[in-house]
Write a protein that holds these residues in place. Structure first.
Motif, mmCIF file in Angstrom:
data_model
loop_
_atom_site.group_PDB
_atom_site.id
_atom_site.type_symbol
_atom_site.label_atom_id
_atom_site.label_comp_id
_atom_site.label_asym_id
_atom_site.label_seq_id
_atom_site.Cartn_x
_atom_site.Cartn_y
_atom_site.Cartn_z
ATOM 1 N N LYS A 1 5.152 0.315 0.779
ATOM 2 C CA LYS A 1 4.893 0.733 -0.602
ATOM 3 C C LYS A 1 3.565 0.143 -1.095
ATOM 4 O O LYS A 1 2.753 0.835 -1.723
ATOM 5 C CB LYS A 1 6.045 0.271 -1.488
ATOM 6 N N PHE A 2 3.330 -1.127 -0.806
ATOM 7 C CA PHE A 2 2.109 -1.817 -1.218
ATOM 8 C C PHE A 2 0.875 -1.166 -0.576
ATOM 9 O O PHE A 2 -0.098 -0.828 -1.260
ATOM 10 C CB PHE A 2 2.211 -3.298 -0.832
ATOM 11 N N VAL A 3 0.933 -0.981 0.735
ATOM 12 C CA VAL A 3 -0.169 -0.378 1.484
ATOM 13 C C VAL A 3 -0.431 1.043 0.987
ATOM 14 O O VAL A 3 -1.583 1.434 0.770
ATOM 15 C CB VAL A 3 0.148 -0.410 3.001
ATOM 16 N N ASN A 4 0.621 1.801 0.779
ATOM 17 C CA ASN A 4 0.491 3.175 0.297
ATOM 18 C C ASN A 4 -0.202 3.213 -1.064
ATOM 19 O O ASN A 4 -1.106 4.022 -1.290
ATOM 20 C CB ASN A 4 1.864 3.841 0.212
ATOM 21 N N GLY A 5 0.188 2.337 -1.962
ATOM 22 C CA GLY A 5 -0.383 2.327 -3.311
ATOM 23 C C GLY A 5 -1.883 2.107 -3.322
ATOM 24 O O GLY A 5 -2.622 2.776 -4.059
ATOM 25 N N ILE A 6 -2.347 1.198 -2.492
ATOM 26 C CA ILE A 6 -3.782 0.894 -2.454
ATOM 27 C C ILE A 6 -4.549 1.944 -1.658
ATOM 28 O O ILE A 6 -5.565 2.473 -2.108
ATOM 29 C CB ILE A 6 -4.027 -0.525 -1.904
#
Length: 145
Positions: free
Chosen positions: A121-126
């Motif tokens: 989720k973190f990687v996707n957001g950035i």
């Protein structure tokens, strides 16, 4: 050719480099990790090019990630997440033959496999913001004078 295995290999090399602060990454190190992941011989040059390119452009890559990582510094990010994003950002910025959405999906899969519970989720957001910013630049096209 297995690009996913090549990306996994590149991630392991970058992760190791980040952890040990190793500055010299040789073809032997990449080959060692490629053997560990049973990367086909034809895919190894892609892994090497990802590692070399990410290292060569790390300053610009880190600046790009930092500009889209609201309230996060690179040093606060998990080592896996940081290196997944470095690898993917290299592809997004410097490998125009690879569609940004393909790179994004591959990065999410790497984060799921190697990262923590919230990594994908973190990687996707950035990275979604990185892909969108590059798409906007491409849409503008060349400036005619």
């Amino acid at each position: 050719m297995s690009r996913r295995l090549a990306r996994e290999t590149a991630l392991q090399v970058l992760f190791q480099r980040d952890l040990t602060k190793e500055t010299l990454i040789t073809a032997e190190i990449v080959d060692c990790w490629a053997a560990e992941f049973v990367v086909p011989e034809a895919s190894r040059p892609f892994a090497q090019s990802l590692v070399d390119g990410t290292i060569a452009h790390q300053e610009e890559i880190d600046q790009t990630i930092a500009s889209f990582a609201q309230d996060w510094t690179l040093s606060r990010m998990a080592n896996v997440d940081r290196n997944v994003m470095r690898l993917a950002t290299y592809e997004i910025l410097f490998c125009p033959d690879i569609p940004g959405r393909v790179t994004l999906n591959e990065a999410i899969e790497l984060a799921k496999r190697f990262g923590g519970e919230e990594s994908a989720k973190f990687v996707n957001g950035i990275l979604d913001r990185v892909v969108a910013s590059v798409s906007k630049v491409e849409q503008k096209g060349p400036i005619n004078k």
